[in-house]
Design an enzyme around this catalytic site. Structure first.
Site, PDB file in Angstrom:
ATOM      1  N   LYS A  81     -20.182  23.544  18.580  1.00 53.73           N
ATOM      2  CA  LYS A  81     -18.703  22.963  18.221  1.00 53.73           C
ATOM      3  C   LYS A  81     -19.256  22.134  17.885  1.00 53.73           C
ATOM      4  CE  LYS A  81     -15.920  26.533  19.640  1.00 53.73           C
ATOM      5  NZ  LYS A  81     -16.582  26.529  21.629  1.00 53.73           N
ATOM      6  N   LYS A 140     -29.196  23.645  21.252  1.00 53.72           N
ATOM      7  CA  LYS A 140     -28.059  24.451  21.062  1.00 53.72           C
ATOM      8  C   LYS A 140     -27.222  24.200  19.477  1.00 53.72           C
ATOM      9  CE  LYS A 140     -24.904  24.934  23.626  1.00 53.72           C
ATOM     10  NZ  LYS A 140     -23.041  25.935  23.602  1.00 53.72           N
ATOM     11  N   LYS A 149     -23.815  16.897  29.840  1.00 57.92           N
ATOM     12  CA  LYS A 149     -23.030  16.853  28.381  1.00 57.92           C
ATOM     13  C   LYS A 149     -22.022  15.113  29.398  1.00 57.92           C
ATOM     14  CE  LYS A 149     -21.825  20.548  26.430  1.00 57.92           C
ATOM     15  NZ  LYS A 149     -20.831  21.508  25.878  1.00 57.92           N
TER      16      LYS A 149
HETATM   17  N1  AQP Z   1     -26.123  28.100  20.117  1.00 53.60           N
HETATM   18  C1  AQP Z   1     -25.624  29.142  20.544  1.00 53.60           C
HETATM   19  N2  AQP Z   1     -26.548  30.699  20.959  1.00 53.60           N
HETATM   20  C2  AQP Z   1     -25.738  31.547  21.260  1.00 53.60           C
HETATM   21  N3  AQP Z   1     -24.870  31.493  21.715  1.00 53.60           N
HETATM   22  C3  AQP Z   1     -23.739  30.466  21.976  1.00 53.60           C
HETATM   23  N4  AQP Z   1     -22.819  30.834  22.396  1.00 53.60           N
HETATM   24  C4  AQP Z   1     -22.161  29.030  22.316  1.00 53.60           C
HETATM   25  N5  AQP Z   1     -23.447  28.381  21.732  1.00 53.60           N
HETATM   26  C5  AQP Z   1     -24.261  29.503  20.804  1.00 53.60           C
HETATM   27  C6  AQP Z   1     -21.801  31.662  23.053  1.00 53.60           C
HETATM   28  O1  AQP Z   1     -20.783  31.226  22.535  1.00 53.60           O
HETATM   29  C7  AQP Z   1     -19.690  31.448  23.381  1.00 53.60           C
HETATM   30  C8  AQP Z   1     -18.293  30.805  22.980  1.00 53.60           C
HETATM   31  O2  AQP Z   1     -19.128  29.744  23.629  1.00 53.60           O
HETATM   32  P1  AQP Z   1     -17.643  28.312  23.998  1.00 53.60           P
HETATM   33  O3  AQP Z   1     -17.316  28.105  23.444  1.00 53.60           O
HETATM   34  O4  AQP Z   1     -16.514  28.760  24.828  1.00 53.60           O
HETATM   35  O5  AQP Z   1     -18.393  27.142  24.684  1.00 53.60           O
HETATM   36  P2  AQP Z   1     -19.942  26.809  24.626  1.00 53.60           P
HETATM   37  O6  AQP Z   1     -20.876  27.870  25.058  1.00 53.60           O
HETATM   38  O7  AQP Z   1     -20.256  25.697  25.014  1.00 53.60           O
HETATM   39  O8  AQP Z   1     -20.043  26.755  22.924  1.00 53.60           O
HETATM   40  P3  AQP Z   1     -20.201  25.375  21.773  1.00 53.60           P
HETATM   41  O9  AQP Z   1     -20.148  25.639  20.748  1.00 53.60           O
HETATM   42  O10 AQP Z   1     -21.437  25.019  22.432  1.00 53.60           O
HETATM   43  O11 AQP Z   1     -18.954  24.288  22.041  1.00 53.60           O
HETATM   44  P4  AQP Z   1     -18.980  23.659  22.535  1.00 53.60           P
HETATM   45  O12 AQP Z   1     -19.397  22.348  21.557  1.00 53.60           O
HETATM   46  O13 AQP Z   1     -17.174  22.247  22.736  1.00 53.60           O
HETATM   47  O14 AQP Z   1     -19.392  22.963  24.419  1.00 53.60           O
HETATM   48  C9  AQP Z   1     -20.388  32.140  25.090  1.00 53.60           C
HETATM   49  O15 AQP Z   1     -20.590  32.839  24.994  1.00 53.60           O
HETATM   50  C10 AQP Z   1     -20.901  31.120  24.561  1.00 53.60           C
HETATM   51  O16 AQP Z   1     -22.958  31.317  24.901  1.00 53.60           O
END
Ligand code: AQP
Length: 329
Positions: A195, A192, A111
Protein backbone atom coordinates in the site's frame (compact mmCIF):
# COMPACT_ATOMS: atom_id res chain seq x y z
CA UNK A 1 -14.18 -24.77 17.23
CA UNK A 2 -10.78 -23.32 16.34
CA UNK A 3 -10.46 -19.56 16.54
CA UNK A 4 -9.06 -17.48 13.66
CA UNK A 5 -7.87 -13.89 13.97
CA UNK A 6 -6.28 -11.64 11.36
CA UNK A 7 -6.11 -7.96 10.54
CA UNK A 8 -5.25 -5.43 7.87
CA UNK A 9 -3.99 -1.86 8.35
CA UNK A 10 -6.15 0.96 6.95
CA UNK A 11 -2.99 2.59 5.68
CA UNK A 12 -3.96 3.06 2.04
CA UNK A 13 -5.88 1.61 -0.88
CA UNK A 14 -6.01 -2.16 -0.78
CA UNK A 15 -4.24 -4.10 -3.51
CA UNK A 16 -4.12 -7.52 -5.13
CA UNK A 17 -1.50 -8.71 -2.62
CA UNK A 18 -3.80 -8.00 0.33
CA UNK A 19 -6.57 -9.88 -1.49
CA UNK A 20 -4.63 -12.95 -2.65
CA UNK A 21 -2.38 -13.20 0.42
CA UNK A 22 -5.03 -12.52 3.05
CA UNK A 23 -8.65 -11.55 2.36
CA UNK A 24 -9.65 -14.43 0.06
CA UNK A 25 -8.48 -16.88 2.76
CA UNK A 26 -10.53 -15.03 5.38
CA UNK A 27 -13.63 -15.64 3.24
CA UNK A 28 -13.01 -19.40 3.36
CA UNK A 29 -11.99 -19.45 7.03
CA UNK A 30 -15.17 -17.73 8.24
CA UNK A 31 -17.23 -20.83 7.36
CA UNK A 32 -14.86 -23.28 9.03
CA UNK A 33 -13.58 -21.47 12.14
CA UNK A 34 -14.81 -18.98 14.72
CA UNK A 35 -13.28 -16.01 12.90
CA UNK A 36 -12.46 -12.45 13.90
CA UNK A 37 -11.20 -9.98 11.28
CA UNK A 38 -9.89 -6.68 12.45
CA UNK A 39 -9.12 -3.29 10.92
CA UNK A 40 -5.89 -2.61 12.76
CA UNK A 41 -6.00 1.18 12.83
CA UNK A 42 -3.53 1.49 15.72
CA UNK A 43 -0.93 -0.21 13.51
CA UNK A 44 -1.56 2.37 10.78
CA UNK A 45 -0.39 5.07 13.23
CA UNK A 46 3.14 3.67 13.28
CA UNK A 47 3.76 5.97 10.30
CA UNK A 48 2.30 9.50 10.10
CA UNK A 49 -1.28 9.50 8.75
CA UNK A 50 -3.57 12.25 7.58
CA UNK A 51 -6.44 12.00 10.16
CA UNK A 52 -9.28 12.46 7.64
CA UNK A 53 -7.73 9.92 5.24
CA UNK A 54 -7.24 7.42 8.07
CA UNK A 55 -10.96 7.60 8.92
CA UNK A 56 -11.85 7.17 5.22
CA UNK A 57 -9.52 4.21 4.81
CA UNK A 58 -10.97 2.60 7.95
CA UNK A 59 -14.53 2.72 6.61
CA UNK A 60 -13.30 1.67 3.17
CA UNK A 61 -11.50 -1.37 4.59
CA UNK A 62 -14.72 -2.42 6.33
CA UNK A 63 -16.58 -2.07 3.01
CA UNK A 64 -13.79 -4.06 1.34
CA UNK A 65 -14.10 -6.92 3.84
CA UNK A 66 -17.86 -7.05 3.29
CA UNK A 67 -17.64 -6.71 -0.49
CA UNK A 68 -15.07 -9.50 -0.66
CA UNK A 69 -17.58 -11.83 0.99
CA UNK A 70 -17.05 -11.61 4.74
CA UNK A 71 -20.44 -12.20 6.29
CA UNK A 72 -21.06 -10.53 9.67
CA UNK A 73 -23.60 -13.21 10.54
CA UNK A 74 -20.81 -15.83 10.62
CA UNK A 75 -17.69 -13.82 11.52
CA UNK A 76 -16.79 -10.80 13.64
CA UNK A 77 -15.57 -7.62 11.93
CA UNK A 78 -14.31 -4.77 14.06
CA UNK A 79 -11.94 -1.84 14.42
CA UNK A 80 -8.95 -2.39 16.72
CA UNK A 81 -9.20 0.98 18.51
CA UNK A 82 -12.84 0.21 19.43
CA UNK A 83 -11.49 -2.48 21.77
CA UNK A 84 -9.19 -0.78 24.31
CA UNK A 85 -7.88 -4.15 25.54
CA UNK A 86 -5.54 -4.28 22.50
CA UNK A 87 -3.55 -1.26 23.68
CA UNK A 88 -3.59 -2.47 27.27
CA UNK A 89 -2.34 -5.98 26.56
CA UNK A 90 0.22 -4.52 24.18
CA UNK A 91 2.06 -2.99 27.14
CA UNK A 92 2.32 -6.40 28.82
CA UNK A 93 3.67 -7.77 25.53
CA UNK A 94 6.23 -4.96 25.22
CA UNK A 95 7.45 -5.92 28.67
CA UNK A 96 7.74 -9.57 27.61
CA UNK A 97 9.44 -9.22 24.21
CA UNK A 98 13.17 -8.54 24.02
CA UNK A 99 14.65 -5.37 22.50
CA UNK A 100 17.02 -7.56 20.47
CA UNK A 101 14.11 -9.64 19.17
CA UNK A 102 12.35 -6.52 17.87
CA UNK A 103 15.57 -5.25 16.33
CA UNK A 104 15.90 -8.46 14.30
CA UNK A 105 12.51 -8.02 12.55
CA UNK A 106 13.32 -7.68 8.86
CA UNK A 107 10.34 -5.42 8.10
CA UNK A 108 11.66 -2.95 10.68
CA UNK A 109 15.17 -3.10 9.29
CA UNK A 110 14.00 -2.67 5.68
CA UNK A 111 11.50 0.14 6.25
CA UNK A 112 13.35 2.02 9.02
CA UNK A 113 16.43 2.35 6.81
CA UNK A 114 14.37 3.95 4.05
CA UNK A 115 12.26 6.28 6.26
CA UNK A 116 13.01 9.91 7.24
CA UNK A 117 11.27 9.43 10.57
CA UNK A 118 10.90 6.16 12.48
CA UNK A 119 8.45 6.16 15.39
CA UNK A 120 8.99 4.09 18.53
CA UNK A 121 5.61 2.50 17.70
CA UNK A 122 6.99 1.26 14.39
CA UNK A 123 9.73 -0.52 16.34
CA UNK A 124 7.38 -2.07 18.94
CA UNK A 125 4.44 -2.87 16.68
CA UNK A 126 5.10 -6.64 16.68
CA UNK A 127 4.25 -6.50 20.42
CA UNK A 128 0.89 -4.90 19.59
CA UNK A 129 0.39 -7.54 16.93
CA UNK A 130 1.07 -10.26 19.52
CA UNK A 131 -1.54 -8.65 21.80
CA UNK A 132 -4.09 -8.54 18.95
CA UNK A 133 -3.72 -12.25 18.35
CA UNK A 134 -3.33 -13.50 21.91
CA UNK A 135 -6.32 -11.53 23.27
CA UNK A 136 -8.72 -13.84 21.43
CA UNK A 137 -7.04 -17.14 22.32
CA UNK A 138 -6.41 -17.51 18.57
CA UNK A 139 -5.42 -20.90 17.15
CA UNK A 140 -4.74 -19.87 13.56
CA UNK A 141 -3.64 -16.64 11.88
CA UNK A 142 -4.05 -16.42 8.08
CA UNK A 143 -1.42 -13.97 6.77
CA UNK A 144 0.74 -13.31 3.75
CA UNK A 145 4.31 -14.54 3.73
CA UNK A 146 5.68 -11.11 4.81
CA UNK A 147 4.10 -11.57 8.26
CA UNK A 148 5.61 -15.00 8.98
CA UNK A 149 8.44 -13.59 11.13
CA UNK A 150 6.03 -11.53 13.26
CA UNK A 151 3.93 -14.63 13.84
CA UNK A 152 6.98 -16.54 15.03
CA UNK A 153 7.66 -13.71 17.47
CA UNK A 154 4.07 -13.87 18.75
CA UNK A 155 4.54 -17.59 19.40
CA UNK A 156 7.81 -16.94 21.27
CA UNK A 157 6.26 -14.19 23.39
CA UNK A 158 3.21 -16.31 24.26
CA UNK A 159 5.41 -19.25 25.22
CA UNK A 160 7.66 -17.00 27.34
CA UNK A 161 4.70 -15.39 29.11
CA UNK A 162 3.09 -18.79 29.81
CA UNK A 163 6.43 -20.08 31.14
CA UNK A 164 6.92 -17.10 33.46
CA UNK A 165 3.40 -16.56 34.74
CA UNK A 166 1.48 -19.79 34.11
CA UNK A 167 -0.72 -20.93 31.26
CA UNK A 168 -2.49 -17.79 30.01
CA UNK A 169 -2.32 -17.68 26.22
CA UNK A 170 -2.97 -20.10 23.38
CA UNK A 171 0.17 -20.36 21.21
CA UNK A 172 -1.13 -19.67 17.66
CA UNK A 173 -0.12 -21.18 14.31
CA UNK A 174 0.49 -19.11 11.17
CA UNK A 175 -1.56 -20.13 8.13
CA UNK A 176 0.42 -18.83 5.15
CA UNK A 177 -1.09 -19.38 1.70
CA UNK A 178 0.94 -21.54 -0.69
CA UNK A 179 0.36 -19.78 -4.01
CA UNK A 180 0.61 -15.95 -4.18
CA UNK A 181 1.53 -15.68 -0.49
CA UNK A 182 3.79 -12.81 -1.62
CA UNK A 183 2.51 -10.90 -4.63
CA UNK A 184 5.27 -8.76 -6.08
CA UNK A 185 5.13 -5.22 -7.48
CA UNK A 186 4.54 -5.36 -11.25
CA UNK A 187 7.22 -2.73 -11.89
CA UNK A 188 9.72 -4.02 -9.31
CA UNK A 189 9.14 -7.78 -9.18
CA UNK A 190 11.69 -8.39 -6.43
CA UNK A 191 9.77 -6.10 -4.03
CA UNK A 192 6.36 -7.02 -2.57
CA UNK A 193 3.28 -5.16 -3.74
CA UNK A 194 2.49 -2.74 -0.94
CA UNK A 195 0.00 0.00 0.00
CA UNK A 196 2.75 2.41 0.90
CA UNK A 197 5.02 1.72 -2.08
CA UNK A 198 5.53 4.66 -4.40
CA UNK A 199 4.74 2.50 -7.42
CA UNK A 200 1.28 3.31 -8.75
CA UNK A 201 1.89 1.38 -11.98
CA UNK A 202 3.22 -1.66 -10.12
CA UNK A 203 0.33 -1.88 -7.65
CA UNK A 204 -3.01 -3.33 -8.76
CA UNK A 205 -5.73 -1.78 -6.60
CA UNK A 206 -8.86 -3.77 -5.83
CA UNK A 207 -10.90 -0.88 -7.19
CA UNK A 208 -8.95 -0.46 -10.46
CA UNK A 209 -11.29 -0.60 -13.49
CA UNK A 210 -10.60 -3.37 -16.07
CA UNK A 211 -8.82 -1.03 -18.51
CA UNK A 212 -6.42 0.14 -15.78
CA UNK A 213 -5.78 -3.47 -14.74
CA UNK A 214 -5.08 -4.36 -18.39
CA UNK A 215 -2.65 -1.44 -18.76
CA UNK A 216 -0.76 -2.27 -15.55
CA UNK A 217 -0.29 -5.91 -16.57
CA UNK A 218 0.64 -4.95 -20.14
CA UNK A 219 3.42 -2.74 -18.79
CA UNK A 220 4.54 -5.25 -16.14
CA UNK A 221 8.30 -5.64 -16.04
CA UNK A 222 9.28 -9.09 -17.28
CA UNK A 223 12.65 -10.77 -17.39
CA UNK A 224 15.43 -11.06 -19.93
CA UNK A 225 14.93 -13.88 -22.44
CA UNK A 226 11.58 -14.87 -23.88
CA UNK A 227 10.90 -18.24 -22.25
CA UNK A 228 7.83 -18.49 -19.99
CA UNK A 229 9.01 -20.52 -17.00
CA UNK A 230 8.06 -20.54 -13.30
CA UNK A 231 11.34 -19.75 -11.58
CA UNK A 232 11.00 -16.98 -8.94
CA UNK A 233 14.78 -16.75 -8.39
CA UNK A 234 15.86 -16.08 -11.99
CA UNK A 235 12.54 -15.01 -13.57
CA UNK A 236 10.78 -12.99 -10.82
CA UNK A 237 8.58 -10.90 -13.15
CA UNK A 238 7.15 -13.81 -15.16
CA UNK A 239 6.87 -15.99 -12.04
CA UNK A 240 4.86 -13.26 -10.32
CA UNK A 241 2.39 -13.20 -13.23
CA UNK A 242 2.14 -17.00 -13.18
CA UNK A 243 1.57 -16.99 -9.39
CA UNK A 244 -1.23 -14.44 -9.70
CA UNK A 245 -2.88 -16.39 -12.53
CA UNK A 246 -2.45 -19.65 -10.59
CA UNK A 247 -3.99 -18.18 -7.44
CA UNK A 248 -7.04 -17.01 -9.34
CA UNK A 249 -7.56 -20.08 -11.55
CA UNK A 250 -6.59 -22.65 -8.89
CA UNK A 251 -4.01 -24.15 -11.31
CA UNK A 252 -0.36 -24.95 -10.77
CA UNK A 253 1.98 -22.10 -11.92
CA UNK A 254 4.40 -24.56 -13.56
CA UNK A 255 1.63 -26.19 -15.59
CA UNK A 256 0.31 -22.78 -16.59
CA UNK A 257 3.78 -21.83 -17.87
CA UNK A 258 3.66 -24.78 -20.32
CA UNK A 259 0.72 -23.13 -22.07
CA UNK A 260 2.66 -19.97 -23.08
CA UNK A 261 5.50 -19.31 -25.49
CA UNK A 262 5.44 -15.49 -25.17
CA UNK A 263 5.02 -12.93 -22.41
CA UNK A 264 2.25 -10.91 -24.12
CA UNK A 265 -0.55 -13.53 -23.98
CA UNK A 266 0.38 -14.39 -20.36
CA UNK A 267 0.04 -10.72 -19.37
CA UNK A 268 -3.30 -10.40 -21.20
CA UNK A 269 -4.74 -13.60 -19.66
CA UNK A 270 -3.60 -12.61 -16.16
CA UNK A 271 -5.15 -9.16 -16.51
CA UNK A 272 -8.42 -10.72 -17.74
CA UNK A 273 -8.48 -13.22 -14.90
CA UNK A 274 -7.86 -10.48 -12.30
CA UNK A 275 -10.48 -8.13 -13.77
CA UNK A 276 -13.07 -10.93 -13.94
CA UNK A 277 -12.34 -12.07 -10.37
CA UNK A 278 -12.64 -8.50 -9.06
CA UNK A 279 -15.84 -7.53 -10.96
CA UNK A 280 -18.38 -8.82 -8.38
CA UNK A 281 -16.28 -7.37 -5.56
CA UNK A 282 -16.19 -3.96 -7.25
CA UNK A 283 -19.97 -3.87 -7.78
CA UNK A 284 -20.66 -4.72 -4.13
CA UNK A 285 -17.96 -2.32 -2.91
CA UNK A 286 -19.64 0.55 -4.80
CA UNK A 287 -23.00 -0.29 -3.15
CA UNK A 288 -21.49 -0.41 0.33
CA UNK A 289 -19.58 2.83 -0.19
CA UNK A 290 -22.93 4.48 -0.80
CA UNK A 291 -24.31 3.07 2.49
CA UNK A 292 -21.87 3.94 5.32
CA UNK A 293 -24.61 3.43 7.95
CA UNK A 294 -24.77 -0.29 7.09
CA UNK A 295 -21.00 -0.57 7.43
CA UNK A 296 -21.07 1.34 10.75
CA UNK A 297 -23.70 -1.00 12.20
CA UNK A 298 -21.58 -4.06 11.34
CA UNK A 299 -18.54 -2.54 13.05
CA UNK A 300 -20.53 -1.62 16.15
CA UNK A 301 -21.85 -5.16 16.61
CA UNK A 302 -18.41 -6.62 15.90
CA UNK A 303 -16.69 -4.43 18.49
CA UNK A 304 -19.26 -5.40 21.15
CA UNK A 305 -18.48 -9.10 20.66
CA UNK A 306 -14.72 -8.49 20.47
CA UNK A 307 -14.75 -6.46 23.72
CA UNK A 308 -16.55 -9.27 25.47
CA UNK A 309 -14.09 -11.93 24.27
CA UNK A 310 -11.03 -9.76 24.97
CA UNK A 311 -12.03 -8.83 28.52
CA UNK A 312 -11.53 -12.33 29.92
CA UNK A 313 -8.03 -12.82 28.48
CA UNK A 314 -6.90 -9.34 29.52
CA UNK A 315 -8.11 -9.88 33.09
CA UNK A 316 -6.29 -13.24 33.26
CA UNK A 317 -3.07 -11.73 31.89
CA UNK A 318 -3.16 -8.77 34.30
CA UNK A 319 -3.78 -11.06 37.27
CA UNK A 320 -1.00 -13.41 36.10
CA UNK A 321 1.67 -10.67 36.12
CA UNK A 322 0.55 -9.42 39.54
CA UNK A 323 -1.42 -6.26 38.73
CA UNK A 324 -3.82 -5.59 41.60
CA UNK A 325 -7.46 -5.76 40.47
CA UNK A 326 -9.51 -2.69 41.46
CA UNK A 327 -11.81 -3.13 44.47
CA UNK A 328 -15.20 -4.58 43.52
CA UNK A 329 -14.15 -5.91 40.11
N1 AQP B 1 2.27 -8.25 -1.54
C1 AQP B 1 1.60 -9.06 -0.74
N2 AQP B 1 1.39 -10.35 -1.08
C2 AQP B 1 0.68 -11.19 -0.29
N3 AQP B 1 0.13 -10.79 0.89
C3 AQP B 1 0.30 -9.51 1.27
N4 AQP B 1 -0.11 -8.81 2.34
C4 AQP B 1 0.33 -7.53 2.25
N5 AQP B 1 1.05 -7.37 1.13
C5 AQP B 1 1.04 -8.58 0.48
C6 AQP B 1 -0.91 -9.38 3.41
O1 AQP B 1 -2.04 -8.54 3.61
C7 AQP B 1 -2.37 -8.56 4.99
C8 AQP B 1 -2.54 -7.16 5.47
O2 AQP B 1 -1.34 -6.47 5.49
P1 AQP B 1 -1.25 -5.11 6.30
O3 AQP B 1 -1.96 -4.06 5.60
O4 AQP B 1 -1.68 -5.25 7.69
O5 AQP B 1 0.30 -4.86 6.34
P2 AQP B 1 1.41 -5.07 5.29
O6 AQP B 1 1.74 -6.50 5.19
O7 AQP B 1 2.52 -4.17 5.70
O8 AQP B 1 0.71 -4.59 3.94
P3 AQP B 1 1.15 -3.47 2.96
O9 AQP B 1 0.18 -3.46 1.85
O10 AQP B 1 2.58 -3.63 2.59
O11 AQP B 1 0.93 -2.15 3.81
P4 AQP B 1 1.90 -0.97 4.14
O12 AQP B 1 2.53 -0.57 2.84
O13 AQP B 1 1.01 0.11 4.69
O14 AQP B 1 2.90 -1.46 5.15
C9 AQP B 1 -1.28 -9.33 5.74
O15 AQP B 1 -1.75 -10.64 5.99
C10 AQP B 1 -0.16 -9.35 4.74
O16 AQP B 1 0.65 -10.50 4.90
Amino acid sequence: MTRVFSGIKPSGDLHLGNYLGAIRHFVVDQHVHDSLFCIVDLHALTVPQDPARLREHTVDLAATYLAAGLDPSVCTLFVQSHVPAHAELSWLMECTVGFGELRRMTQFKDKADAADFTSAGFFTYPALMAADILLYRTDRVPVGDDQRQHLELTRDVATRFNGRYGDTFVVPEAAVAGVAARVMDLQHPTVKMSKSAVSPQGTVLLTDPPEVIARKFKRAVTDTGTEVRFDPATKPGVSNLLSILAAITGKDPRELADGYTQYGPLKADTADAVATALAPFQARHAELTADPAQVGAVLEAGAARARELAAGTLARAKAAVGLLAPEGS
